[in-house]
Scaffold this motif. Sequence first.
Motif, short mmCIF file in Angstrom:
data_model
loop_
_atom_site.label_atom_id
_atom_site.label_comp_id
_atom_site.label_asym_id
_atom_site.label_seq_id
_atom_site.Cartn_x
_atom_site.Cartn_y
_atom_site.Cartn_z
N GLY A 61 42.86 42.32 40.28
CA GLY A 61 41.75 43.04 40.87
C GLY A 61 41.03 42.22 41.93
O GLY A 61 40.63 42.74 42.98
N ALA A 62 40.86 40.92 41.68
CA ALA A 62 40.22 40.04 42.67
C ALA A 62 41.06 39.97 43.94
O ALA A 62 40.52 39.99 45.06
CB ALA A 62 40.02 38.65 42.07
N LEU A 63 42.38 39.90 43.80
CA LEU A 63 43.24 39.87 44.98
C LEU A 63 43.11 41.17 45.78
O LEU A 63 42.99 41.15 47.02
CB LEU A 63 44.70 39.68 44.55
CG LEU A 63 45.11 38.31 44.03
CD1 LEU A 63 46.53 38.37 43.47
CD2 LEU A 63 45.03 37.26 45.13
N ALA A 64 43.13 42.30 45.06
CA ALA A 64 43.10 43.59 45.75
C ALA A 64 41.77 43.81 46.46
O ALA A 64 41.74 44.27 47.61
CB ALA A 64 43.35 44.71 44.74
N VAL A 65 40.66 43.49 45.80
CA VAL A 65 39.36 43.74 46.44
C VAL A 65 39.12 42.74 47.57
O VAL A 65 38.48 43.07 48.58
CB VAL A 65 38.23 43.69 45.39
CG1 VAL A 65 37.85 42.26 45.02
CG2 VAL A 65 37.01 44.45 45.88
N TYR A 66 39.63 41.52 47.44
CA TYR A 66 39.50 40.54 48.52
C TYR A 66 40.27 41.00 49.75
O TYR A 66 39.77 40.91 50.88
CB TYR A 66 40.01 39.19 48.04
CG TYR A 66 40.05 38.12 49.11
CD1 TYR A 66 38.90 37.77 49.82
CD2 TYR A 66 41.24 37.45 49.40
CE1 TYR A 66 38.95 36.79 50.80
CE2 TYR A 66 41.29 36.47 50.37
CZ TYR A 66 40.14 36.15 51.07
OH TYR A 66 40.18 35.18 52.05
#
Length: 219
Positions: free
Chosen positions: A132-137
């Motif tokens: 999720g952190a990768l996608a939102v970043y």
Amino acid sequence: MDDDSRLTRWQQWADLPLGIASLVFLGSYAVHVLAPGLPGSVHDLFLSLTYAAWALFGVDYAVRWRISGQGPRFVRRQWLDTLVLLLPLLRPVRIVRTYEAMQRRRGRPWLALYARVTVYAALSIALLGFAGALAVYQAERAAPNASIRTFGDAVWWTCETLATVGYGDVVPVTPRGRTIAVGLMACGLALLGTVTGSFSSMLLQRFALGEEDERPPEK
């Protein structure tokens, strides 16, 4: 051979390859997002690995649909696998299922039921949080007026969201980022509820056993 036994044999055979595909998907996607300075050919290679892993999930889904003989009902009955296929954010969680399958092949699991539920939920939260952190970043870093500018900001925001805290110091501003946020909120509530429910059930069971031990013996 009936459909259930064929489906079971296929799942046992596919568990390990799909678990490896989940790791490849997560690793190649992470490199693509976190290392934008790499040459274009390298990025193309990692994107190819990402899509290849996705294709393996599609093949597995199609084979199990075919073997099940359920037709369109398969989509409704296997709704979690359908979500894992459609939503890239959930694919790394497939690693937890592979780990559970490998434990079952060794016979009796090492951990008790409640401990396994807690461990699997923790692994799911970690994998889901990282994805999720990768996608939102990726969605937010170049957006105008974005507050999520670094991967550290994205990790902090993901921890807030999964823990249902929501300080509001960093928030997604793009439609894609907000869609990811809704999915993480739902998954965070479900996983935290699983851990809380398992822990509560364990306490109630132990309290019940303690009360039985304290009862005087019947005459």
